[in-house]
Design an enzyme around this catalytic site. Sequence first.
Site, PDB file in Angstrom:
ATOM      1  CG  ASP A 125      -1.904  -1.157   1.200  1.00 55.59           C
ATOM      2  OD1 ASP A 125      -2.251  -1.625   0.105  1.00 55.59           O
ATOM      3  OD2 ASP A 125      -2.292  -1.607   2.297  1.00 55.59           O
ATOM      4  CE  LYS A 164       2.349  -2.393  -4.343  1.00 53.98           C
ATOM      5  NZ  LYS A 164       2.029  -2.042  -2.948  1.00 53.98           N
ATOM      6  N   GLY A 214      -4.607  -4.329  -3.784  1.00 54.52           N
ATOM      7  CA  GLY A 214      -5.588  -3.278  -4.047  1.00 54.52           C
ATOM      8  C   GLY A 214      -4.813  -2.037  -4.409  1.00 54.52           C
ATOM      9  CG  HIS A 215      -2.126  -2.033  -6.924  1.00 58.33           C
ATOM     10  ND1 HIS A 215      -1.278  -2.651  -7.814  1.00 58.33           N
ATOM     11  CD2 HIS A 215      -1.809  -2.544  -5.705  1.00 58.33           C
ATOM     12  CE1 HIS A 215      -0.507  -3.515  -7.163  1.00 58.33           C
ATOM     13  NE2 HIS A 215      -0.818  -3.461  -5.888  1.00 58.33           N
ATOM     14  CD  GLN A 237       0.685  -8.817  -2.652  1.00 54.14           C
ATOM     15  OE1 GLN A 237       1.377  -9.414  -3.444  1.00 54.14           O
ATOM     16  NE2 GLN A 237      -0.599  -8.579  -2.900  1.00 54.14           N
TER      17      GLN A 237
HETATM   18  P1  GDP Z   1      -0.809   0.343  -3.496  1.00 53.07           P
HETATM   19  O1  GDP Z   1      -1.392  -0.941  -3.006  1.00 53.07           O
HETATM   20  O2  GDP Z   1       0.655   0.441  -3.262  1.00 53.07           O
HETATM   21  O3  GDP Z   1      -1.175   0.660  -4.920  1.00 53.07           O
HETATM   22  O4  GDP Z   1      -1.468   1.483  -2.597  1.00 53.07           O
HETATM   23  P2  GDP Z   1      -3.036   1.625  -2.214  1.00 53.07           P
HETATM   24  O5  GDP Z   1      -3.754   2.145  -3.398  1.00 53.07           O
HETATM   25  O6  GDP Z   1      -3.526   0.393  -1.565  1.00 53.07           O
HETATM   26  O7  GDP Z   1      -2.926   2.693  -1.060  1.00 53.07           O
HETATM   27  C1  GDP Z   1      -2.354   3.941  -1.259  1.00 53.07           C
HETATM   28  C2  GDP Z   1      -3.395   5.017  -0.935  1.00 53.07           C
HETATM   29  O8  GDP Z   1      -2.745   6.260  -0.913  1.00 53.07           O
HETATM   30  C3  GDP Z   1      -4.476   5.142  -1.995  1.00 53.07           C
HETATM   31  O9  GDP Z   1      -5.659   5.557  -1.374  1.00 53.07           O
HETATM   32  C4  GDP Z   1      -3.938   6.239  -2.918  1.00 53.07           C
HETATM   33  O10 GDP Z   1      -4.961   6.925  -3.611  1.00 53.07           O
HETATM   34  C5  GDP Z   1      -3.282   7.120  -1.905  1.00 53.07           C
HETATM   35  N1  GDP Z   1      -2.148   7.916  -2.343  1.00 53.07           N
HETATM   36  C6  GDP Z   1      -1.092   7.558  -3.117  1.00 53.07           C
HETATM   37  N2  GDP Z   1      -0.182   8.556  -3.133  1.00 53.07           N
HETATM   38  C7  GDP Z   1      -0.692   9.544  -2.362  1.00 53.07           C
HETATM   39  C8  GDP Z   1      -0.215  10.817  -1.936  1.00 53.07           C
HETATM   40  O11 GDP Z   1       0.894  11.243  -2.272  1.00 53.07           O
HETATM   41  N3  GDP Z   1      -1.019  11.539  -1.104  1.00 53.07           N
HETATM   42  C9  GDP Z   1      -2.244  11.106  -0.711  1.00 53.07           C
HETATM   43  N4  GDP Z   1      -2.971  11.891   0.065  1.00 53.07           N
HETATM   44  N5  GDP Z   1      -2.705   9.913  -1.055  1.00 53.07           N
HETATM   45  C10 GDP Z   1      -1.929   9.147  -1.862  1.00 53.07           C
HETATM   46  P1  IMO Z   2      -0.980  -4.173  -2.226  1.00 52.10           P
HETATM   47  O1  IMO Z   2      -0.524  -4.743  -3.570  1.00 52.10           O
HETATM   48  C1  IMO Z   2      -0.984  -4.586   2.073  1.00 52.10           C
HETATM   49  C2  IMO Z   2      -0.971  -8.652   3.677  1.00 52.10           C
HETATM   50  C3  IMO Z   2      -2.188  -9.095   4.445  1.00 52.10           C
HETATM   51  C4  IMO Z   2      -1.547 -10.074   5.404  1.00 52.10           C
HETATM   52  C5  IMO Z   2      -0.471 -10.737   4.555  1.00 52.10           C
HETATM   53  C6  IMO Z   2      -0.886 -12.062   3.937  1.00 52.10           C
HETATM   54  O2  IMO Z   2      -2.251  -3.444  -2.273  1.00 52.10           O
HETATM   55  O3  IMO Z   2       0.156  -3.435  -1.598  1.00 52.10           O
HETATM   56  P2  IMO Z   2      -2.489 -12.719   1.922  1.00 52.10           P
HETATM   57  O4  IMO Z   2      -3.946 -12.433   1.709  1.00 52.10           O
HETATM   58  O5  IMO Z   2      -1.593 -12.187   0.851  1.00 52.10           O
HETATM   59  O6  IMO Z   2      -2.221 -14.150   2.219  1.00 52.10           O
HETATM   60  O7  IMO Z   2      -2.141 -11.924   3.284  1.00 52.10           O
HETATM   61  O8  IMO Z   2      -0.163  -9.802   3.534  1.00 52.10           O
HETATM   62  N1  IMO Z   2      -1.242  -8.133   2.319  1.00 52.10           N
HETATM   63  C7  IMO Z   2      -1.196  -6.847   1.982  1.00 52.10           C
HETATM   64  N2  IMO Z   2      -0.998  -5.749   2.737  1.00 52.10           N
HETATM   65  N3  IMO Z   2      -1.142  -4.462   0.747  1.00 52.10           N
HETATM   66  C8  IMO Z   2      -1.303  -5.550  -0.024  1.00 52.10           C
HETATM   67  O9  IMO Z   2      -1.294  -5.497  -1.369  1.00 52.10           O
HETATM   68  C9  IMO Z   2      -1.392  -6.814   0.595  1.00 52.10           C
HETATM   69  N4  IMO Z   2      -1.582  -8.076   0.142  1.00 52.10           N
HETATM   70  C10 IMO Z   2      -1.473  -8.870   1.212  1.00 52.10           C
HETATM   71  O10 IMO Z   2      -2.804  -8.018   5.099  1.00 52.10           O
HETATM   72  O11 IMO Z   2      -0.906  -9.372   6.435  1.00 52.10           O
HETATM   73 MG    MG Z   3      -2.934  -1.606  -1.781  1.00 48.55          MG
END
Ligand code: GDP
Ligand code: IMO
Ligand code: MG
Length: 423
Positions: free
Chosen positions: A13, A16, A40-41, A224
């Site tokens: 998270d 990415k 979840g991206h 991840q």
């Molecule tokens: P990922 O799994 O690495 O793609 O990240 P996620 O999408 O799960 O979580 C990142 C969160 O941060 C999302 O809600 C993005 O919209 C948000 N985000 C990414 N970069 C920024 C930033 O620079 N500032 C803010 N406020 N939100 C950001």
């Molecule tokens: P993105 O790509 C954050 C974590 C879960 C748990 C561990 C194992 O959005 O960064 P799993 O379901 O993979 O067997 O869970 O890994 N986890 C993540 N945490 N972002 C993710 O993906 C994750 N995918 C799995 O919370 O701790």
């Molecule tokens: Mg994510």
Amino acid sequence: MANTILVGAQWGDEGKGKIIDFLTENADIVVRSQGGNNAGHTVILGEKKYVLHLIPSGILRADKACVIGNGVVIDPVSLVGEIETLKSQGVKIRKGQLLISDAAHLVFPYHRLLDEQREARKGRNKIGTTKRGIGPAYGDKAARTGIRVCDLMQPAIFTEKLRAKIQENNAILKALGAARVSFKEVNDACLGAAEKLRPFVTNTVLYLHEALKAGREILFEGAQGTFLDIDHGTYPYVTSSNTTAGGACTGSGVAPHRMDRVIAVMKAYTTRVGEGPFPTEDAVIGDILHGMGREFGATTGRARRCGWFDAVATRYATMINGTDDLAITNVDGLDGLENIKVCTHYKIGRKRLEVPPTDSRLLADCEPMYVEFPGWRQSTTDAKRWTDLPTAARGYLKAIAELTGARLAIASVGPGRDQTIVL
Ligand code: GDP
Ligand code: IMO
Ligand code: MG
């Protein structure tokens, strides 16, 4: 742009999805090579929010190709659902725009039920998985008992393989006292999904090699983060794939010497979802970020655990991934703080540690040692150029990049495309 691997440097998270969407402008193809719909991206375009789980975050740029590589585990029904959700949001996916590896392994409902059961049985030692069946699906792959996309494309063969797997897994589920799955329901749902996915299925290894020959540039989208890597993460509190840079090669069939650059994405602080050690976890910063409505998971909606920036972890991530460049996101999350802590090393008893210990139990006992930086106490969300950032913010970002040991290339000050500063 050259062939670029993008990974998360922390526990997932990191942002990415946002950075991939931004970088896709200068790439031809975006490839997912590991993980499944546990990812979840998030990509925000104007007023619209898209959350991608299996489909690469490059999909929002219609002229680019997206590949789901052989190293990904695919829940076929869920993938069709994702394609349909995108369609309902106005993103139509044509043949040729999405390519799905025929060698990728499949995730079935019994994997999800087993994931749930294993977690329940671990009690307070649970991993806190996303319950998407990822561990059991990769388990079948490693045990050489998995079912792949190429099987799904041959209904008669698929049905026979599924029948045997469901028989075996229903016996296990029964012994665990859990609900069983209906062969007919799963088979019908999968064969229905198969026909929707068929136009996209191909040998993606060949596709990528042809593309490389033609001089097209590839962006590999990690899912991840480094510390969720099955080999290098905080085992057993990890996911079941190689989330680090090497996973891009094995999970796509593109050789290591074709890779030109590694970008690691990290937040200006740290978050983690699920259980496991997290040395810099801190309720103060957690309350501030949650109070702003931030840091709730994109896949499960769970509140993310929050903490200070951990340079011991990110320095280790630089080593494993061979990180060239850094993208630091969520700089704006720190806008209101008076002082900002950064962990430079750990202490365990009297011992000073510069790298995280291998044993998760020891990591849980590590005491983070901090240095403090002055906050900037003003909004950064409108900054367009490096020089628009307050001096204290620039100093902080340079310092954490230096501690991490790679070049600062991108600073992100909000979720939008135009809130991205390239250095
Ligand atoms: P990922 O799994 O690495 O793609 O990240 P996620 O999408 O799960 O979580 C990142 C969160 O941060 C999302 O809600 C993005 O919209 C948000 N985000 C990414 N970069 C920024 C930033 O620079 N500032 C803010 N406020 N939100 C950001
Ligand atoms: P993105 O790509 C954050 C974590 C879960 C748990 C561990 C194992 O959005 O960064 P799993 O379901 O993979 O067997 O869970 O890994 N986890 C993540 N945490 N972002 C993710 O993906 C994750 N995918 C799995 O919370 O701790
Ligand atoms: Mg994510």
